[in-house]
Design a protein around this motif. Structure first.
Motif, PDB file in Angstrom:
ATOM      1  N   ARG A 197       0.756  -1.399  -0.324  1.00 47.15           N
ATOM      2  CA  ARG A 197      -0.424  -0.081   0.047  1.00 47.15           C
ATOM      3  C   ARG A 197       0.913   0.466  -0.032  1.00 47.15           C
ATOM      4  NH1 ARG A 197      -2.580  -0.471   6.034  1.00 47.15           N
ATOM      5  NH2 ARG A 197      -0.961   0.212   7.043  1.00 47.15           N
TER       6      ARG A 197
ATOM      7  N   VAL B 223       2.326  -4.784   3.232  1.00 45.09           N
ATOM      8  CA  VAL B 223       0.438  -5.597   3.993  1.00 45.09           C
ATOM      9  C   VAL B 223       1.095  -7.170   4.334  1.00 45.09           C
ATOM     10  CG1 VAL B 223      -1.471  -4.746   4.864  1.00 45.09           C
ATOM     11  CG2 VAL B 223      -0.119  -3.200   3.063  1.00 45.09           C
TER      12      VAL B 223
ATOM     13  N   SER C  89       2.148  -3.762  11.814  1.00 46.82           N
ATOM     14  CA  SER C  89       1.003  -2.612  11.675  1.00 46.82           C
ATOM     15  C   SER C  89      -0.421  -3.619  11.540  1.00 46.82           C
ATOM     16  CB  SER C  89       1.446  -1.550  10.989  1.00 46.82           C
ATOM     17  OG  SER C  89       1.263  -2.188   8.966  1.00 46.82           O
ATOM     18  N   VAL C  90      -0.809  -5.117  11.017  1.00 48.11           N
ATOM     19  CA  VAL C  90      -2.014  -5.247   9.952  1.00 48.11           C
ATOM     20  C   VAL C  90      -2.039  -6.531  10.301  1.00 48.11           C
ATOM     21  CG1 VAL C  90      -1.916  -3.695   8.095  1.00 48.11           C
ATOM     22  CG2 VAL C  90      -1.376  -6.494   7.973  1.00 48.11           C
TER      23      VAL C  90
ATOM     24  N   ARG D 149      -5.301  -8.217  12.359  1.00 52.67           N
ATOM     25  CA  ARG D 149      -6.447  -7.152  11.396  1.00 52.67           C
ATOM     26  C   ARG D 149      -6.587  -7.697  10.065  1.00 52.67           C
ATOM     27  NH1 ARG D 149      -5.842  -1.789  10.717  1.00 52.67           N
ATOM     28  NH2 ARG D 149      -4.163  -1.895  10.901  1.00 52.67           N
ATOM     29  N   PHE D 150      -5.975  -8.064   9.289  1.00 59.04           N
ATOM     30  CA  PHE D 150      -5.560  -8.529   7.842  1.00 59.04           C
ATOM     31  C   PHE D 150      -5.891  -9.770   7.511  1.00 59.04           C
ATOM     32  CE2 PHE D 150      -4.746  -4.069   5.593  1.00 59.04           C
ATOM     33  CZ  PHE D 150      -6.338  -3.577   6.806  1.00 59.04           C
TER      34      PHE D 150
ATOM     35  N   MET E 254      -9.430  -7.181   5.381  1.00 59.46           N
ATOM     36  CA  MET E 254      -9.445  -6.069   5.848  1.00 59.46           C
ATOM     37  C   MET E 254     -10.449  -5.899   7.044  1.00 59.46           C
ATOM     38  SD  MET E 254      -6.847  -3.436   3.410  1.00 59.46           S
ATOM     39  CE  MET E 254      -8.757  -3.748   3.160  1.00 59.46           C
TER      40      MET E 254
ATOM     41  N   LEU F 286     -10.758  -1.717  10.858  1.00 57.69           N
ATOM     42  CA  LEU F 286      -9.679  -0.518  10.279  1.00 57.69           C
ATOM     43  C   LEU F 286      -9.662   0.590  10.346  1.00 57.69           C
ATOM     44  CD1 LEU F 286     -11.170  -1.262   6.608  1.00 57.69           C
ATOM     45  CD2 LEU F 286      -9.347  -1.288   7.196  1.00 57.69           C
ATOM     46  N   LYS F 287      -8.469   0.932  10.154  1.00 56.21           N
ATOM     47  CA  LYS F 287      -8.573   2.739  11.488  1.00 56.21           C
ATOM     48  C   LYS F 287      -8.134   3.266   9.925  1.00 56.21           C
ATOM     49  CE  LYS F 287      -5.562  -0.360  14.224  1.00 56.21           C
ATOM     50  NZ  LYS F 287      -4.433  -0.453  15.285  1.00 56.21           N
TER      51      LYS F 287
ATOM     52  N   GLU G 104      -5.405   5.546   9.279  1.00 51.07           N
ATOM     53  CA  GLU G 104      -3.661   5.676   9.058  1.00 51.07           C
ATOM     54  C   GLU G 104      -3.668   3.628   8.216  1.00 51.07           C
ATOM     55  OE1 GLU G 104      -4.700   4.901  11.811  1.00 51.07           O
ATOM     56  OE2 GLU G 104      -3.792   3.917  13.575  1.00 51.07           O
ATOM     57  N   ASP G 105      -5.034   2.926   8.426  1.00 52.49           N
ATOM     58  CA  ASP G 105      -5.045   2.104   6.960  1.00 52.49           C
ATOM     59  C   ASP G 105      -5.264   2.980   6.033  1.00 52.49           C
ATOM     60  OD1 ASP G 105      -6.308   0.084   9.062  1.00 52.49           O
ATOM     61  OD2 ASP G 105      -3.821  -0.239   8.257  1.00 52.49           O
TER      62      ASP G 105
ATOM     63  N   TYR H 236      -4.244   0.620  -2.860  1.00 47.35           N
ATOM     64  CA  TYR H 236      -3.946  -0.697  -2.264  1.00 47.35           C
ATOM     65  C   TYR H 236      -3.481  -1.594  -3.832  1.00 47.35           C
ATOM     66  CZ  TYR H 236      -4.810  -0.266   2.917  1.00 47.35           C
ATOM     67  OH  TYR H 236      -4.519  -0.629   3.871  1.00 47.35           O
TER      68      TYR H 236
END
Length: 124
Positions: A38, A48, A63-64, A67-68, A83, A86-87, A89-90, A94
């Motif tokens: 990304r 990612v 960082s993921v 969550r991912f 995903m 999600l935040k 900052e995501d 992609y």
């Protein structure tokens, strides 16, 4: 030669979910390692997630992680990125990438083919 087309991006609220898809052409799709990267505005491209040819090995950015989820369906020549949580900052474009080797790597230079990207925007 492999051509990659991403889809599934969009606008979502923080805490929401999206599933990205990347459809690939080429009869040797199952022999390729695949990855998602990304790039946010003003920032460098970052890794990612990646998945091996069989799907048996995966690799995630810290960082993921948790969550991912990256997965692939070789019968459909498609790789996915689920995903969750999600935040803001995501938020980024992609990109799907493929490498003519079966392992996993977080190094962008190791990938031979890239898609055009799909925008993901997470609002706070």
């Amino acid at each position: 030669q492999v051509q990659l087309v991403e889809s599934g991006g969009g606008l979502v609220q923080a805490g929401g979910s999206l599933r990205l898809s990347c459809a690939a052409s080429g009869r040797t799709f199952s022999m390729y390692g695949l990855g998602w990267f990304r790039q946010a505005p003003g920032k460098e491209r970052e890794f990612v997630a990646a998945i091996s040819w069989s799907g048996g090995r995966t690799l995630y950015a810290a960082s993921v992680k948790g969550r991912f989820t990256i997965s692939r369906d070789n019968a459909k020549n498609t790789v996915y990125l689920q995903m969750n949580g999600l935040k803001p900052e995501d938020t980024a474009v992609y990109y799907c990438a493929a490498r003519a080797r079966t392992g996993v790597t977080d190094v962008g230079g190791e990938y031979d083919h890239w898609g055009q990207g799909t925008q993901v925007t997470v609002s706070s």
